[in-house]
Design a protein around this motif. Structure first.
Motif, PDB file in Angstrom:
ATOM      1  N   VAL A 182      13.690   0.320   2.409  1.00 27.26           N
ATOM      2  CA  VAL A 182      14.512  -0.598   3.199  1.00 27.26           C
ATOM      3  C   VAL A 182      13.814  -0.953   4.515  1.00 27.26           C
ATOM      4  O   VAL A 182      13.753  -2.133   4.903  1.00 27.26           O
ATOM      5  CB  VAL A 182      15.906  -0.007   3.466  1.00 27.26           C
ATOM      6  N   TYR A 183      13.282   0.060   5.201  1.00 28.17           N
ATOM      7  CA  TYR A 183      12.594  -0.213   6.466  1.00 28.17           C
ATOM      8  C   TYR A 183      11.379  -1.111   6.247  1.00 28.17           C
ATOM      9  O   TYR A 183      11.122  -2.038   7.028  1.00 28.17           O
ATOM     10  CB  TYR A 183      12.154   1.093   7.120  1.00 28.17           C
ATOM     11  N   GLY A 184      10.618  -0.830   5.201  1.00 35.85           N
ATOM     12  CA  GLY A 184       9.437  -1.633   4.930  1.00 35.85           C
ATOM     13  C   GLY A 184       9.786  -3.068   4.586  1.00 35.85           C
ATOM     14  O   GLY A 184       9.154  -4.018   5.069  1.00 35.85           O
ATOM     15  N   HIS A 185      10.799  -3.251   3.746  1.00 40.20           N
ATOM     16  CA  HIS A 185      11.237  -4.593   3.371  1.00 40.20           C
ATOM     17  C   HIS A 185      11.714  -5.358   4.607  1.00 40.20           C
ATOM     18  O   HIS A 185      11.380  -6.547   4.788  1.00 40.20           O
ATOM     19  CB  HIS A 185      12.351  -4.494   2.333  1.00 40.20           C
ATOM     20  N   ALA A 186      12.487  -4.686   5.455  1.00 37.07           N
ATOM     21  CA  ALA A 186      13.000  -5.340   6.663  1.00 37.07           C
ATOM     22  C   ALA A 186      11.865  -5.690   7.623  1.00 37.07           C
ATOM     23  O   ALA A 186      11.901  -6.727   8.288  1.00 37.07           O
ATOM     24  CB  ALA A 186      14.014  -4.435   7.352  1.00 37.07           C
ATOM     25  N   ALA A 187      10.861  -4.824   7.706  1.00 36.62           N
ATOM     26  CA  ALA A 187       9.735  -5.092   8.591  1.00 36.62           C
ATOM     27  C   ALA A 187       8.967  -6.333   8.140  1.00 36.62           C
ATOM     28  O   ALA A 187       8.551  -7.159   8.972  1.00 36.62           O
ATOM     29  CB  ALA A 187       8.804  -3.880   8.634  1.00 36.62           C
ATOM     30  N   VAL A 188       8.784  -6.486   6.833  1.00 33.54           N
ATOM     31  CA  VAL A 188       8.093  -7.671   6.316  1.00 33.54           C
ATOM     32  C   VAL A 188       8.918  -8.928   6.597  1.00 33.54           C
ATOM     33  O   VAL A 188       8.389  -9.967   7.021  1.00 33.54           O
ATOM     34  CB  VAL A 188       7.836  -7.513   4.804  1.00 33.54           C
ATOM     35  N   GLU A 189      10.226  -8.846   6.368  1.00 30.76           N
ATOM     36  CA  GLU A 189      11.096  -9.990   6.660  1.00 30.76           C
ATOM     37  C   GLU A 189      11.031 -10.368   8.132  1.00 30.76           C
ATOM     38  O   GLU A 189      10.905 -11.555   8.487  1.00 30.76           O
ATOM     39  CB  GLU A 189      12.542  -9.649   6.294  1.00 30.76           C
ATOM     40  N   ALA A 190      11.138  -9.364   8.996  1.00 29.23           N
ATOM     41  CA  ALA A 190      11.120  -9.634  10.433  1.00 29.23           C
ATOM     42  C   ALA A 190       9.775 -10.230  10.856  1.00 29.23           C
ATOM     43  O   ALA A 190       9.726 -11.153  11.680  1.00 29.23           O
ATOM     44  CB  ALA A 190      11.399  -8.343  11.208  1.00 29.23           C
ATOM     45  N   GLY A 191       8.679  -9.700  10.308  1.00 26.51           N
ATOM     46  CA  GLY A 191       7.366 -10.234  10.652  1.00 26.51           C
ATOM     47  C   GLY A 191       7.195 -11.669  10.209  1.00 26.51           C
ATOM     48  O   GLY A 191       6.632 -12.497  10.932  1.00 26.51           O
ATOM     49  N   TRP A 192       7.693 -11.978   9.009  1.00 29.87           N
ATOM     50  CA  TRP A 192       7.620 -13.344   8.480  1.00 29.87           C
ATOM     51  C   TRP A 192       8.358 -14.307   9.403  1.00 29.87           C
ATOM     52  O   TRP A 192       7.830 -15.366   9.799  1.00 29.87           O
ATOM     53  CB  TRP A 192       8.207 -13.358   7.072  1.00 29.87           C
ATOM     54  N   ARG A 193       9.580 -13.977   9.758  1.00 25.64           N
ATOM     55  CA  ARG A 193      10.394 -14.865  10.580  1.00 25.64           C
ATOM     56  C   ARG A 193       9.844 -14.975  12.007  1.00 25.64           C
ATOM     57  O   ARG A 193       9.876 -16.049  12.616  1.00 25.64           O
ATOM     58  CB  ARG A 193      11.845 -14.393  10.591  1.00 25.64           C
ATOM     59  N   SER A 194       9.341 -13.868  12.516  1.00 21.99           N
ATOM     60  CA  SER A 194       8.761 -13.907  13.851  1.00 21.99           C
ATOM     61  C   SER A 194       7.545 -14.823  13.891  1.00 21.99           C
ATOM     62  O   SER A 194       7.356 -15.597  14.838  1.00 21.99           O
ATOM     63  CB  SER A 194       8.371 -12.488  14.274  1.00 21.99           C
ATOM     64  N   ARG A 195       6.722 -14.742  12.854  1.00 19.54           N
ATOM     65  CA  ARG A 195       5.538 -15.595  12.801  1.00 19.54           C
ATOM     66  C   ARG A 195       5.919 -17.064  12.688  1.00 19.54           C
ATOM     67  O   ARG A 195       5.294 -17.933  13.310  1.00 19.54           O
ATOM     68  CB  ARG A 195       4.683 -15.176  11.601  1.00 19.54           C
ATOM     69  N   CYS A 196       6.951 -17.355  11.888  1.00 24.46           N
ATOM     70  CA  CYS A 196       7.410 -18.740  11.761  1.00 24.46           C
ATOM     71  C   CYS A 196       7.924 -19.270  13.094  1.00 24.46           C
ATOM     72  O   CYS A 196       7.612 -20.407  13.491  1.00 24.46           O
ATOM     73  CB  CYS A 196       8.508 -18.842  10.691  1.00 24.46           C
TER      74      CYS A 196
END
Length: 350
Positions: A182-196
């Motif tokens: 869960v933490y890893g999945h959320a980290a990838v999501e957050a990184g994706w949105r932050s980069r966008c």
């Protein structure tokens, strides 16, 4: 205050390894600053400072957080904030555990409760928490996350895993797998949105550009054929689908481990029972284990000769090893093609 000892250094790894929470300073000097009761701001306490820190982190993220910015939000001086904590890291730990307290603590599995349903609920609630507070994923590589709210939640989830049939060590490992996913999945999501956001584009625009780029490659023609309408909602639906599929894989692995543990326990009990039965049926006879098989089982089968004084019994489903009941003797597996040797008188009968 650090005294330089090993105990003091261990305590500095986490605010939760120090003395119980409360106002930190009672006067004197700390970190080169003179502090005293006059430095305590009116109407503030540690909980209010922590709540303000959470709000600032939600708005600015870890990169934008500072004690000076926090003091400005509270309308006090930075010195006043240090009345409640020794340093910035301590306050970040307090904020981390405060948001962990938003998670519902799972109830003990009752009659008819499905541990799979409970784990899915835990995973979805944790994911939503990390979406509300995306800065949390950025803290997990530098902080222990051992506050009371986090520990209470993990212990409760551990009990759910125990109810699935895992032993304590496997339950701990399964909990680590679930949380890491869960933490890893959320980290990838957050990184994706932050980069966008940093690039000034929406997640939908970035996703469309990625599909177009991959679809132009001969290895991935199917990507170019995909169409997603609905803007941000479509991206969310895809993210939810991927999360659910991945979560199903994690839970299926836990279920398989629990099933294997239960099967191994049942086989062990059955083997123990079979051995005890074989030993009891053999009585005064002894089992001949020429094939290296189970002595108790072989002797038990031959034990029917006990009733007649002498007799030969053949091990059922074995390697052809003969059992011996009373004075009956069985042939070794290598002699299976030869006729059975009749019982011979023992020394006491000669």
């Amino acid at each position: 205050m650090s005294d330089g000892s090993r105990t003091s250094r261990v305590r500095r790894t986490s605010v939760w390894l120090e003395e119980p929470p409360g106002p930190r300073r009672r006067g004197g000097r700390a970190g080169g600053r003179t502090t005293g009761r006059e430095g305590q701001a009116e109407g503030l306490d540690r909980e209010k400072v922590t709540a303000a820190a959470v709000r600032l982190l939600d708005a600015e993220g870890l990169a934008g957080f500072s004690m000076r910015r926090l003091a400005a939000e509270l309308g006090v001086t930075a010195m006043s904030v240090y009345w409640y904590v020794d340093r910035k890291d301590d306050l970040l730990e307090l904020a981390l555990d405060a948001v962990e307290g938003e998670l519902a603590v799972p109830e003990p599995a009752g009659e008819g409760a499905d541990w799979r349903v409970q784990l899915r609920q835990v995973a979805h609630e944790l994911r939503e928490l990390l979406r509300r507070h995306p800065w949390v994923t950025g803290m997990l590589d530098g902080f222990l996350n051992i506050g009371p709210c986090a520990v209470a939640h993990r212990l409760a989830v551990g009990e759910v895993l125990l109810s699935a049939g895992l032993d304590r060590s496997r339950a701990d490992g399964a909990l680590a797998a679930l949380f890491s996913f869960v933490y890893g999945h959320a980290a990838v999501e957050a990184g994706w949105r932050s980069r966008c956001r940093a690039a000034g584009v929406s997640a939908q625009e970035c996703s469309r550009a990625l599909r177009a780029r991959l679809g132009a490659l001969p290895e991935y023609p199917e990507y170019g054929a995909r169409e997603e309408d609905g803007g941000e909602r479509a991206v969310r639906l895809v993210e939810q689908r991927d999360f659910d599929v991945a979560l199903d894989c994690v839970i299926a692995g836990i279920e398989a481990m629990a099933g294997a543990a239960g099967s191994a326990g049942g086989d062990g009990a059955a083997a123990g029972g079979a051995g005890a039965e074989g030993a009891g049926r053999t009585g005064g006879g002894r089992g001949v284990d020429a094939a290296g098989g189970a002595t108790g089982g072989t002797g038990g089968t031959g034990g029917q000769g006990r009733d007649g004084g002498e007799g030969v019994g053949r091990a059922e489903g074995g390697d052809g090893a003969e059992g011996e009941g009373g004075n009956g003797r069985g042939a070794a597996p290598g002699d299976r093609a030869a006729p059975v040797i009749p019982p011979q008188p023992g020394p006491q009968d000669r």
